[in-house]
Design a protein around this motif. Structure first.
Motif, mmCIF file in Angstrom:
data_model
loop_
_atom_site.group_PDB
_atom_site.id
_atom_site.type_symbol
_atom_site.label_atom_id
_atom_site.label_comp_id
_atom_site.label_asym_id
_atom_site.label_seq_id
_atom_site.Cartn_x
_atom_site.Cartn_y
_atom_site.Cartn_z
ATOM 1 N N SER A 15 0.847 -1.194 0.000
ATOM 2 C CA SER A 15 0.000 0.000 0.000
ATOM 3 C C SER A 15 0.882 1.243 0.000
ATOM 4 O O SER A 15 1.853 1.324 0.762
ATOM 5 C CB SER A 15 -0.917 0.012 1.231
ATOM 6 N N ARG B 21 3.243 3.696 -7.825
ATOM 7 C CA ARG B 21 2.349 2.540 -7.945
ATOM 8 C C ARG B 21 2.741 1.693 -9.159
ATOM 9 O O ARG B 21 2.865 0.468 -9.076
ATOM 10 C CB ARG B 21 0.895 3.018 -8.072
ATOM 11 N N GLU C 257 -2.004 -0.977 -3.968
ATOM 12 C CA GLU C 257 -3.125 -0.053 -3.788
ATOM 13 C C GLU C 257 -2.516 1.262 -3.342
ATOM 14 O O GLU C 257 -1.521 1.273 -2.606
ATOM 15 C CB GLU C 257 -4.096 -0.560 -2.720
ATOM 16 N N SER D 30 -9.428 2.120 5.098
ATOM 17 C CA SER D 30 -9.542 1.117 4.042
ATOM 18 C C SER D 30 -9.719 -0.293 4.596
ATOM 19 O O SER D 30 -9.108 -0.668 5.585
ATOM 20 C CB SER D 30 -8.283 1.170 3.179
ATOM 21 N N LEU E 81 -8.420 -2.634 3.204
ATOM 22 C CA LEU E 81 -7.163 -3.291 2.840
ATOM 23 C C LEU E 81 -6.096 -3.165 3.917
ATOM 24 O O LEU E 81 -5.053 -3.817 3.821
ATOM 25 C CB LEU E 81 -6.635 -2.720 1.523
ATOM 26 N N THR F 247 -2.509 -5.471 4.106
ATOM 27 C CA THR F 247 -1.289 -4.842 3.614
ATOM 28 C C THR F 247 -0.063 -5.526 4.193
ATOM 29 O O THR F 247 0.079 -5.656 5.401
ATOM 30 C CB THR F 247 -1.285 -3.336 3.970
#
Length: 130
Positions: free
Chosen positions: A8, A21, A32, A43, A45, A49
């Protein structure tokens, strides 16, 4: 073999975030990206991560504050900090606090790849091969 490792990226600078990215994706990782620490913290996520790459200087919550918040809340994600304003004292403190790498912009591709490998090895439970 597919790599399911999630990196991330948190950086308020949209062009830099996007280029970083793409670079990390070229290294073979799932990526992400988030425009702020708050967006990353909110998030779904966050628990998935495997490695965090965060800018040091961001509005509201810096990369260092984000890292400390994650550690304090039990989400000690291996973290790489990136800054456009290198500061030896801040760098030394961040590394002492447990940050894996502290890189200066523009980021050297090889340094970033080495730091990602290092961070992901640090995050694996079986770390016998030093």
């Amino acid at each position: 073999m597919l790599n399911h490792t999630l990196v991330s990226i948190v950086d308020d600078n949209q062009p830099f975030r996007e280029s970083l990215r793409k670079l990390v994706m070229l290294f073979g990782y799932n990526v992400e990206s988030f425009p702020s620490a708050a967006d990353f913290l909110a998030s779904r996520l966050l628990p998935e991560t495997d490695c965090l790459v965060a800018d040091v200087h961001m509005p509201r919550m810096s990369g260092v504050e984000l890292y400390r918040h994650l550690v304090d809340t039990g989400h000690a994600i291996p973290t790489i900090l990136i800054t456009a304003y290198p500061d030896e004292v801040a760098r030394d403190q961040a590394l002492k606090d447990g940050v894996v790498c502290y890189l200066s912009k523009p980021v050297d591709d090889d340094d970033l790849e080495r730091c990602l490998r290092s961070a992901l090895q640090a995050g694996t439970p079986n770390d016998d091969n030093s």
